[in-house]
Design a protein around this motif. Sequence first.
Motif, mmCIF file in Angstrom:
data_model
loop_
_atom_site.group_PDB
_atom_site.id
_atom_site.type_symbol
_atom_site.label_atom_id
_atom_site.label_comp_id
_atom_site.label_asym_id
_atom_site.label_seq_id
_atom_site.Cartn_x
_atom_site.Cartn_y
_atom_site.Cartn_z
ATOM 1 N N TYR A 104 0.833 -1.207 0.000
ATOM 2 C CA TYR A 104 0.000 0.000 0.000
ATOM 3 C C TYR A 104 0.866 1.255 0.000
ATOM 4 C CZ TYR A 104 -3.715 -3.316 1.004
ATOM 5 O OH TYR A 104 -4.597 -4.376 0.924
ATOM 6 N N VAL A 105 1.732 1.285 -1.002
ATOM 7 C CA VAL A 105 2.671 2.386 -1.131
ATOM 8 C C VAL A 105 1.923 3.710 -1.290
ATOM 9 C CG1 VAL A 105 2.837 1.979 -3.621
ATOM 10 C CG2 VAL A 105 4.676 3.190 -2.449
ATOM 11 N N TYR A 106 2.430 4.734 -0.653
ATOM 12 C CA TYR A 106 1.857 6.082 -0.603
ATOM 13 C C TYR A 106 0.536 6.139 0.161
ATOM 14 C CZ TYR A 106 5.235 7.139 -4.298
ATOM 15 O OH TYR A 106 6.391 7.303 -5.042
ATOM 16 N N VAL A 107 0.107 5.003 0.746
ATOM 17 C CA VAL A 107 -1.087 4.995 1.586
ATOM 18 C C VAL A 107 -0.691 4.616 3.013
ATOM 19 C CG1 VAL A 107 -3.370 3.996 1.978
ATOM 20 C CG2 VAL A 107 -2.585 4.409 -0.362
ATOM 21 N N ASP A 108 -0.246 3.354 3.207
ATOM 22 C CA ASP A 108 0.212 2.901 4.523
ATOM 23 C C ASP A 108 1.721 2.729 4.582
ATOM 24 O OD1 ASP A 108 -2.423 2.806 5.319
ATOM 25 O OD2 ASP A 108 -2.652 0.680 4.830
ATOM 26 N N ASP A 109 2.358 2.545 3.429
ATOM 27 C CA ASP A 109 3.812 2.332 3.339
ATOM 28 C C ASP A 109 4.266 1.175 4.232
ATOM 29 O OD1 ASP A 109 4.159 4.311 1.460
ATOM 30 O OD2 ASP A 109 4.749 5.853 2.911
ATOM 31 N N ASP A 110 3.656 0.020 4.039
ATOM 32 C CA ASP A 110 4.038 -1.192 4.771
ATOM 33 C C ASP A 110 5.189 -1.888 4.039
ATOM 34 O OD1 ASP A 110 2.063 -0.823 6.684
ATOM 35 O OD2 ASP A 110 0.579 -1.936 5.523
ATOM 36 N N TRP A 111 6.307 -2.083 4.720
ATOM 37 C CA TRP A 111 7.476 -2.722 4.111
ATOM 38 C C TRP A 111 7.463 -4.238 4.262
ATOM 39 C CZ3 TRP A 111 11.823 -0.567 1.618
ATOM 40 C CH2 TRP A 111 11.812 0.831 1.510
ATOM 41 N N TRP A 112 6.736 -4.754 5.242
ATOM 42 C CA TRP A 112 6.887 -6.174 5.588
ATOM 43 C C TRP A 112 6.496 -7.131 4.463
ATOM 44 C CZ3 TRP A 112 2.894 -9.568 5.489
ATOM 45 C CH2 TRP A 112 1.597 -9.064 5.554
ATOM 46 N N PRO A 113 5.525 -6.821 3.550
ATOM 47 C CA PRO A 113 5.254 -7.800 2.475
ATOM 48 C C PRO A 113 6.449 -8.070 1.562
ATOM 49 C CG PRO A 113 3.401 -6.288 2.699
ATOM 50 C CD PRO A 113 4.515 -5.741 3.532
ATOM 51 N N LEU A 114 7.394 -7.121 1.531
ATOM 52 C CA LEU A 114 8.581 -7.358 0.710
ATOM 53 C C LEU A 114 9.445 -8.483 1.267
ATOM 54 C CD1 LEU A 114 9.695 -3.755 -0.318
ATOM 55 C CD2 LEU A 114 8.060 -5.302 -1.407
ATOM 56 N N LEU A 115 9.294 -8.755 2.570
ATOM 57 C CA LEU A 115 10.034 -9.881 3.145
ATOM 58 C C LEU A 115 9.582 -11.203 2.536
ATOM 59 C CD1 LEU A 115 10.046 -8.837 6.924
ATOM 60 C CD2 LEU A 115 11.893 -8.579 5.247
ATOM 61 N N LEU A 116 8.296 -11.298 2.180
ATOM 62 C CA LEU A 116 7.799 -12.496 1.507
ATOM 63 C C LEU A 116 8.473 -12.663 0.145
ATOM 64 C CD1 LEU A 116 3.970 -12.138 2.275
ATOM 65 C CD2 LEU A 116 5.636 -13.590 3.457
ATOM 66 N N CYS A 117 8.645 -11.538 -0.558
ATOM 67 C CA CYS A 117 9.319 -11.589 -1.863
ATOM 68 C C CYS A 117 10.761 -12.041 -1.705
ATOM 69 C CB CYS A 117 9.261 -10.215 -2.530
ATOM 70 S SG CYS A 117 7.613 -9.676 -3.009
ATOM 71 N N LEU A 118 11.456 -11.495 -0.725
ATOM 72 C CA LEU A 118 12.852 -11.864 -0.532
ATOM 73 C C LEU A 118 12.987 -13.330 -0.132
ATOM 74 C CD1 LEU A 118 14.208 -8.692 1.339
ATOM 75 C CD2 LEU A 118 14.385 -9.268 -1.086
ATOM 76 N N ALA A 119 12.061 -13.803 0.702
ATOM 77 C CA ALA A 119 12.109 -15.214 1.109
ATOM 78 C C ALA A 119 11.872 -16.129 -0.083
ATOM 79 C CB ALA A 119 11.064 -15.477 2.196
ATOM 80 N N LEU A 120 10.892 -15.792 -0.928
ATOM 81 C CA LEU A 120 10.625 -16.613 -2.109
ATOM 82 C C LEU A 120 11.790 -16.555 -3.083
ATOM 83 C CD1 LEU A 120 8.750 -18.380 -3.785
ATOM 84 C CD2 LEU A 120 7.678 -16.295 -4.669
ATOM 85 N N ALA A 121 12.364 -15.365 -3.261
ATOM 86 C CA ALA A 121 13.511 -15.231 -4.164
ATOM 87 C C ALA A 121 14.675 -16.083 -3.682
ATOM 88 C CB ALA A 121 13.926 -13.769 -4.283
ATOM 89 N N ALA A 122 14.948 -16.045 -2.374
ATOM 90 C CA ALA A 122 16.048 -16.843 -1.830
ATOM 91 C C ALA A 122 15.785 -18.337 -2.003
ATOM 92 C CB ALA A 122 16.247 -16.499 -0.357
ATOM 93 N N ALA A 123 14.547 -18.756 -1.754
ATOM 94 C CA ALA A 123 14.206 -20.180 -1.878
ATOM 95 C C ALA A 123 14.356 -20.649 -3.323
ATOM 96 C CB ALA A 123 12.785 -20.423 -1.383
ATOM 97 N N CYS A 124 13.880 -19.847 -4.265
ATOM 98 C CA CYS A 124 13.987 -20.235 -5.678
ATOM 99 C C CYS A 124 15.437 -20.241 -6.136
ATOM 100 C CB CYS A 124 13.166 -19.283 -6.543
ATOM 101 S SG CYS A 124 11.381 -19.481 -6.378
ATOM 102 N N ALA A 125 16.222 -19.258 -5.684
ATOM 103 C CA ALA A 125 17.628 -19.212 -6.076
ATOM 104 C C ALA A 125 18.382 -20.436 -5.557
ATOM 105 C CB ALA A 125 18.275 -17.924 -5.572
#
Length: 557
Positions: A256-277
């Motif tokens: 919810y960028v420019y609304v709530d600016d929550d960073w934590w969902p990006l941790l899901l992306c990083l975890a998935l990226a690491a697992a796939c790599a």
Amino acid sequence: MSGSTTATTTAKSPARSGPAAGGSGALAGTGTLVRFALRRDRVRLPVWILALLLGTMSTANSYAELYGTPEDRANAVETMGSPAGLAMSGPRHYLDAYTSGAMLGHQMLGFMAVLVGLMSVLTVTRHTRAEEETGRAELLRSTVVGRHAHLAAALWVAALANLVLAALLALGLAGLGIEGIDAGGSLLYGACHAAAGLVFAAVAAVTVQLTAHARGATGMALAVIGAAYVLRAAGDSGESGVLSWLSPIGWVQRTYVYVDDDWWPLLLCLALAAACAVTGFVLSTRRDVGAGIRPEKLGSPVASAALGTPLGFALRLHRGMLAGFGAGLFLMGAMYGSILGQAEDMLKDIDQLQEALERIGGSGMAEAFASMVMVVVAVVAAVYAVMAALRTRAEESAGRAEPLLATGLSRGRWAGSHLAVAAAGGTLVLLLAGLGFGIAGAASTGDGVLVPRLVGAALAYAPALWVTVGVAAVLFGWFPKASAAAWVVPVYAFVVGYLGQILQFPAWMNNLSPFGHVPRLPAADMNWTPLLVLTLVAAGLAWLGLAGFRRRDLETK
């Protein structure tokens, strides 16, 4: 193979991590390969990054101009709040505070995630599976290059490209000075792009292990991107939004960028990226260089009669891409058709679009909107046409054309078969797009006549598409090293044919594109003269391209 021997003999020494890794170990030579890859992509990646940056910046400025007042933004909330609007944009929560920044995150983040994913997938496959397919990877692995060096270098290059894009987006958007687009939100907006890019780069790291062919690996990774977008769209248009949480594109939109600016969902992306790599690296140890995890299917011991002809063989090479584009354009047409019945309500308060649609004409808003959308459909079909037409250049560069032409097969028949498949395949995907548009549009408006009308409107662009194939043929025949310039045709057609209508470009700019001469069906009346002229021009360009190919030497990398 030599790659397996190298990995075995070098694994005794510990490897240094990071792009500067050299010496011994499974990552030996990674730093050198990173520098080499960056040199090879010194034009490709900057063009990608600059295009994505400028596209975002111009869109942000457009939102600030189109929706400058609270009343304009309130009207946009009503428009985008429908299930169809949410499916094409993002989750409903953005509508609670629909500033210019919220509009950017809501309407652009999912679309940009697809483009960033495309850039990342192409980068990883280019520097991994394509290197193995051409034999260059095995040659390098016979030296002091570790087994994981190519994959590590490709991931580093993709990561660097995404981080540079993220930084430029953060700085550029924050510097616009638009109300609702602040520095903190801009930093998160850029980080969302990097996170999405890393996920799909890591997905490509897995797909390149599964198949022995670069096109197959790219196709599987792009299918994952498409599935992620569809899950996101289905989830956002529903009440619960559960399906969106199954998609990395849905995750970046849940910041919810420019609304709530929550960073934590990006941790899901990083975890998935690491697992796939990690999965990609593990799978790479379970196959030989040049092979894939998935075993090759045994073909028939006797080729079919069609496969023994140049046209049949070309169709076999193109069938996967043709099927993918056909399915994708059918769904794209269906998506646009599903909102055709709501077009008037969605666009009634956007002055620039109203003016553009009035210039197109037609008996109603739905017809004018369909005519405008048809340009986008035709441009996507032209993307397929360019890719298919340039397959001749790829076959020549890889050295696969020379053995064929050493037989009794003439150059004209060989290259002409690929051009024929490009032209006919492009026409087929136009037909499927028009069919999907028409069926969904008829269901949305209750007007069954739209099916044949929208199919005809799509097919009207076939002669312009054939001209695009002809331009690619001329470049391939006379200027093979400049063959990539054929991409200018669809890009220019989109800029002046779609954006130019909204931004009111001069008419002469539209006339420079073959797509600018096509009657704007179904809003306009049919005019056969420009279509006949375009067909003759396409035939002349194809003849000229084949004549040039007959007169030059083959160029093999």
